[in-house]
Motif scaffolding. Structure first.
Motif, mmCIF file in Angstrom:
data_model
loop_
_atom_site.group_PDB
_atom_site.id
_atom_site.type_symbol
_atom_site.label_atom_id
_atom_site.label_comp_id
_atom_site.label_asym_id
_atom_site.label_seq_id
_atom_site.Cartn_x
_atom_site.Cartn_y
_atom_site.Cartn_z
ATOM 1 N N PHE A 265 33.202 70.472 9.209
ATOM 2 C CA PHE A 265 32.830 69.120 8.805
ATOM 3 C C PHE A 265 31.951 68.483 9.874
ATOM 4 O O PHE A 265 32.162 68.673 11.069
ATOM 5 C CB PHE A 265 34.093 68.277 8.612
ATOM 6 C CG PHE A 265 33.823 66.838 8.254
ATOM 7 C CD1 PHE A 265 33.618 66.460 6.939
ATOM 8 C CD2 PHE A 265 33.774 65.865 9.247
ATOM 9 C CE1 PHE A 265 33.368 65.131 6.620
ATOM 10 C CE2 PHE A 265 33.534 64.539 8.934
ATOM 11 C CZ PHE A 265 33.328 64.183 7.606
ATOM 12 N N ARG B 120 36.405 63.227 3.761
ATOM 13 C CA ARG B 120 36.530 64.493 4.475
ATOM 14 C C ARG B 120 37.392 65.484 3.711
ATOM 15 O O ARG B 120 37.040 66.649 3.566
ATOM 16 C CB ARG B 120 37.113 64.268 5.868
ATOM 17 C CG ARG B 120 37.202 65.550 6.690
ATOM 18 C CD ARG B 120 37.570 65.302 8.139
ATOM 19 N NE ARG B 120 37.319 66.478 8.957
ATOM 20 C CZ ARG B 120 37.401 66.503 10.276
ATOM 21 N NH1 ARG B 120 37.740 65.400 10.937
ATOM 22 N NH2 ARG B 120 37.147 67.621 10.945
ATOM 23 N N ASP B 121 38.545 65.049 3.241
ATOM 24 C CA ASP B 121 39.483 65.964 2.593
ATOM 25 C C ASP B 121 39.552 65.766 1.080
ATOM 26 O O ASP B 121 39.380 66.699 0.321
ATOM 27 C CB ASP B 121 40.886 65.801 3.197
ATOM 28 C CG ASP B 121 40.942 66.276 4.641
ATOM 29 O OD1 ASP B 121 40.315 67.312 4.939
ATOM 30 O OD2 ASP B 121 41.597 65.613 5.450
#
Length: 378
Positions: A276, A323-324
């Motif tokens: 990331f 992000r997730d």
């Protein structure tokens, strides 16, 4: 990690040496130890009326190239490495000083620290607030008009009170000697699941309230902890290795002034072990409160700092990139590499770990005094 114009910059820092911490400056890419009975601490250096001139002329010991310090481990006390450029000074921080990040603080509060609710609340809050906070002067008549509108909508917040009200938020970020420097691990309290870096300019102020220079800082932020209650600010902000400062204090002189600092453009990059990548910016030109006003609200007849202090100025940056999972925004993972950079101040690099996994803070003010006395510097 150095300013682009470092050849004409007056830089002051601290280095861990085998016999203890040293006050250093940079001369033609070489690190010079200028610790003496005259200047045993960074506090004493910042008090000098001839600060920039002293950094040029002070006798000292060449202890090597800056590249060697950058390559050294920061977790071995016997290995020379950079420390945070502060020792006896208090470490203070200003909060909610940018309109855009101010809105994110309101969202945290409305979400009560629950990242899953943030996107829905963000849409509602921004729909009501819009651009009403852009360019607003805290404490002004317009600010009070906006306050009345937001109160009527049920969206007034303690964060907006310190953001656009007359009184700034200034809190203690960490204890003297507790900040970490360039290359060190920065710590997240293990109870946090929603957090982020905060790239900031940090001012160095002496005991008389004079602003002597600037550096970079990471005011590590636990969004879920503070979002549950502003009364948890201390728990959210002050933990082992939760404040990073450095690499050097750039002293104000003819080549670098307060106006140069006001024009600073900070960049942030976060690179995760999971692949990331996050990039962000924080423009000092968008700050809602002038830095000199923040200093004046911190030190004066109402509050003295006999050893001076360092002051984080707040950030424009509040990451919302997922992000997730969709809608949950950004949060750190251990192993993230964080780099905060500014062309006139250099770059501050740190790696994210849990506070419980970072080296314990054991060298405090008492240890420094004993060390300096043992070296004949007091």
């Amino acid at each position: 990690m150095l300013p682009q114009d470092h050849s004409r910059a007056h830089l002051a820092g601290r280095v861990q040496r085998a016999h203890g911490p040293a006050i250093v400056t940079l001369r033609e890419g070489r690190v010079t130890d200028i610790t003496s009975r005259e200047v045993p601490t960074m506090r004493d250096l910042m008090e000098r009326d001839d600060l920039a001139d002293y950094l040029r002329r002070a006798p000292g010991e060449d202890i090597g190239a800056i590249e060697d310090l950058l390559a050294a481990s920061t977790e071995d006390p016997g290995t020379p490495h950079l420390l945070a450029p502060a020792d006896l000074q208090a470490i203070k921080a200003s909060g909610v000083t940018f309109a855009e990040s101010m809105v994110e603080r309101v969202i945290e509060e409305q979400a009560a620290g629950d990242a899953d609710r943030a996107q829905e609340i963000r849409a509602r809050v921004q729909g009501v607030i819009g651009d009403s906070l852009s360019g607003i002067v805290p404490g002004s008549d317009k600010a009070m008009q906006v306050k009345a509108v937001l109160q009527a909508e049920g969206l007034w917040s303690q964060y907006l009170e310190v953001g656009i009200g007359p009184d700034a938020e200034v809190f203690t970020k960490c204890q003297p000697m507790a900040a970490v420097g360039w290359g060190a691990s920065v710590g997240l309290h293990p109870i946090s699941n929603w957090n982020n870096p905060e790239p900031e300019i940090v001012l160095a102020i002496d005991s008389r309230g004079r602003i002597r220079g600037a550096t970079l800082g990471n005011d590590v932020n636990l969004r879920d902890v503070e979002g549950r209650s502003a009364l948890l600010l201390g728990k959210a902000k002050d933990n082992n290795a939760s404040a990073a400062i450095g690499p050097f204090i750039r002293v104000f002189d003819d080549h670098y002034t307060m106006d140069d600092m006001r024009a600073a453009e900070l960049t942030l990059t976060v690179t995760g072990e999971d692949g990331f990548a996050l990039e962000g910016r924080s423009s000092m030109s968008k700050i809602s409160r002038d830095p000199e006003s923040l200093v004046a609200q911190t030190i004066g007849r109402h509050h003295q700092y006999p050893d001076g202090f360092l002051l984080f100025l707040g950030t424009l940056f509040a990451p919302i990139q997922d992000r997730d999972a969709p809608g949950q925004g950004f949060t750190h993972k251990t192993g993230d590499r964080v780099v905060i950079a500014e062309t006139r101040l250099g770059a501050l690099r740190n790696t994210v770990r849990l506070s419980t996994d970072c080296p314990e803070w054991s060298f405090g003010t008492g240890a420094l005094m004993r060390n300096l006395a043992g070296r004949g510097l007091l």
